[in-house]
Design a protein around this motif. Sequence first.
Motif, PDB file in Angstrom:
ATOM      1  N   HIS A 140       9.316  55.281  25.679  1.00 40.39           N
ATOM      2  CA  HIS A 140       8.058  54.536  25.555  1.00 40.39           C
ATOM      3  C   HIS A 140       6.944  55.203  26.356  1.00 40.39           C
ATOM      4  N   ARG A 141       7.231  55.610  27.596  1.00 40.38           N
ATOM      5  CA  ARG A 141       6.220  56.286  28.413  1.00 40.38           C
ATOM      6  C   ARG A 141       5.732  57.560  27.736  1.00 40.38           C
ATOM      7  N   ALA A 142       6.682  58.388  27.305  1.00 44.47           N
ATOM      8  CA  ALA A 142       6.326  59.680  26.702  1.00 44.47           C
ATOM      9  C   ALA A 142       5.551  59.489  25.405  1.00 44.47           C
ATOM     10  N   SER A 143       5.991  58.539  24.580  1.00 44.10           N
ATOM     11  CA  SER A 143       5.345  58.356  23.279  1.00 44.10           C
ATOM     12  C   SER A 143       3.965  57.734  23.402  1.00 44.10           C
ATOM     13  N   LEU A 144       3.753  56.916  24.434  1.00 44.26           N
ATOM     14  CA  LEU A 144       2.415  56.349  24.637  1.00 44.26           C
ATOM     15  C   LEU A 144       1.380  57.445  24.869  1.00 44.26           C
ATOM     16  N   ARG A 145       1.805  58.513  25.535  1.00 47.19           N
ATOM     17  CA  ARG A 145       0.853  59.583  25.870  1.00 47.19           C
ATOM     18  C   ARG A 145       0.434  60.391  24.653  1.00 47.19           C
ATOM     19  N   VAL A 146       1.239  60.364  23.596  1.00 47.89           N
ATOM     20  CA  VAL A 146       0.898  61.163  22.406  1.00 47.89           C
ATOM     21  C   VAL A 146       0.777  60.298  21.158  1.00 47.89           C
ATOM     22  N   HIS A 147       0.717  58.985  21.334  1.00 45.44           N
ATOM     23  CA  HIS A 147       0.656  58.100  20.165  1.00 45.44           C
ATOM     24  C   HIS A 147      -0.587  58.439  19.338  1.00 45.44           C
TER      25      HIS A 147
ATOM     26  N   VAL B 126      -5.396  58.875  20.474  1.00 49.65           N
ATOM     27  CA  VAL B 126      -6.020  60.182  20.708  1.00 49.65           C
ATOM     28  C   VAL B 126      -7.254  60.340  19.815  1.00 49.65           C
ATOM     29  N   PRO B 127      -8.166  61.256  20.174  1.00 51.19           N
ATOM     30  CA  PRO B 127      -9.333  61.526  19.326  1.00 51.19           C
ATOM     31  C   PRO B 127      -8.897  62.069  17.964  1.00 51.19           C
ATOM     32  N   PRO B 128      -9.733  61.893  16.943  1.00 51.95           N
ATOM     33  CA  PRO B 128      -9.379  62.340  15.579  1.00 51.95           C
ATOM     34  C   PRO B 128      -8.951  63.801  15.501  1.00 51.95           C
ATOM     35  N   GLU B 129      -9.612  64.661  16.280  1.00 53.39           N
ATOM     36  CA  GLU B 129      -9.291  66.087  16.200  1.00 53.39           C
ATOM     37  C   GLU B 129      -7.900  66.412  16.762  1.00 53.39           C
ATOM     38  N   ASP B 130      -7.329  65.495  17.572  1.00 50.61           N
ATOM     39  CA  ASP B 130      -6.010  65.736  18.158  1.00 50.61           C
ATOM     40  C   ASP B 130      -4.896  64.994  17.426  1.00 50.61           C
ATOM     41  N   LYS B 131      -5.244  64.256  16.391  1.00 47.82           N
ATOM     42  CA  LYS B 131      -4.279  63.355  15.747  1.00 47.82           C
ATOM     43  C   LYS B 131      -3.104  64.099  15.106  1.00 47.82           C
ATOM     44  N   GLU B 132      -3.383  65.235  14.467  1.00 49.08           N
ATOM     45  CA  GLU B 132      -2.306  65.968  13.787  1.00 49.08           C
ATOM     46  C   GLU B 132      -1.251  66.441  14.777  1.00 49.08           C
ATOM     47  N   GLU B 133      -1.693  67.046  15.887  1.00 47.62           N
ATOM     48  CA  GLU B 133      -0.750  67.529  16.896  1.00 47.62           C
ATOM     49  C   GLU B 133      -0.040  66.359  17.571  1.00 47.62           C
ATOM     50  N   ALA B 134      -0.782  65.278  17.838  1.00 47.13           N
ATOM     51  CA  ALA B 134      -0.177  64.103  18.463  1.00 47.13           C
ATOM     52  C   ALA B 134       0.900  63.513  17.555  1.00 47.13           C
ATOM     53  N   THR B 135       0.622  63.467  16.254  1.00 46.42           N
ATOM     54  CA  THR B 135       1.600  62.931  15.301  1.00 46.42           C
ATOM     55  C   THR B 135       2.876  63.764  15.310  1.00 46.42           C
ATOM     56  N   ARG B 136       2.728  65.090  15.357  1.00 50.10           N
ATOM     57  CA  ARG B 136       3.895  65.976  15.395  1.00 50.10           C
ATOM     58  C   ARG B 136       4.740  65.702  16.643  1.00 50.10           C
TER      59      ARG B 136
END
Length: 267
Positions: A43-50, A54-64
């Motif tokens: 949960h801690r780790a996934s919250l940081r990249v959920h 994140v901003p729209p420009e970071d969404k693709e990498e965050a999703t991965r």
Amino acid sequence: MRGGGGAMGLLEQCEAAFGAADLYRALGVRRGASPEEIRRGYHRASLRVHPDRVPPEDKEEATRRFQILGKAYAVLSDAEQRALYDEQGRVDEEGEALRAERDWQEYWRLLFKKISVKDIEDFEKSYKDSEQELADVKAAYVDFEGDMDKIMESVLCVDYTDEPRIREIIEKAIDRKEVPSYKAFVKEPKQKAMARKRRAEKEAKEAEKSKQELGLGDGEDDLKALIQSRNKDRQKEMDDFLSHLEAKYGNNPKKGGKKTAAKKGKK
């Protein structure tokens, strides 16, 4: 380690995304972690990249990255898959846990219920002076070898006004030989303690100012907005706090052992 075809296996994905081909390190937990500790780490780790945080420009990498963490948790939360990984250092890429069609965001939502400010207040009331807090304080003291800066950052539901109470818990534990006597604690310079108090007072004022500027109330969206308004380190601290709360108030995992109160591992 690699599944069928030329696609990267999960361990390779972990290495590419998080710098190590290790499921435990990806989730930020120790190898001997209990099922509940693994769940909190996920949960801690996934919250940081959920992707929603994140901003729209970071969404693709965050999703991965979010998907990789979901897969890591799916393996480590399955007793058979975890045993295979622990014993042989590989994962079953074709197994049910890693099926390609799984919606990892829906998987996350089923595990973790949204919480409200009232949940936080209720948790604080039940947590302070509880056996769980006592265990957490002693674990933090040992993990950080008596460094009160890190202890006060690590323990839930405390601010600088709680420090005398936290110190008393540790001193009693030292007297009872329950924990070692670390020089960093017993001989902490007064200047360091005063600097910690000044930092905490400043942060409290900044948090209150942010809340007023944002016109925040007590709703879920207000809580989320306040988290997003804070800097990265403070957001991580709140994420850790929320993961403990959601472990308490959220849906119980289907598999898992006894709940472990104390927080483990150095950051």
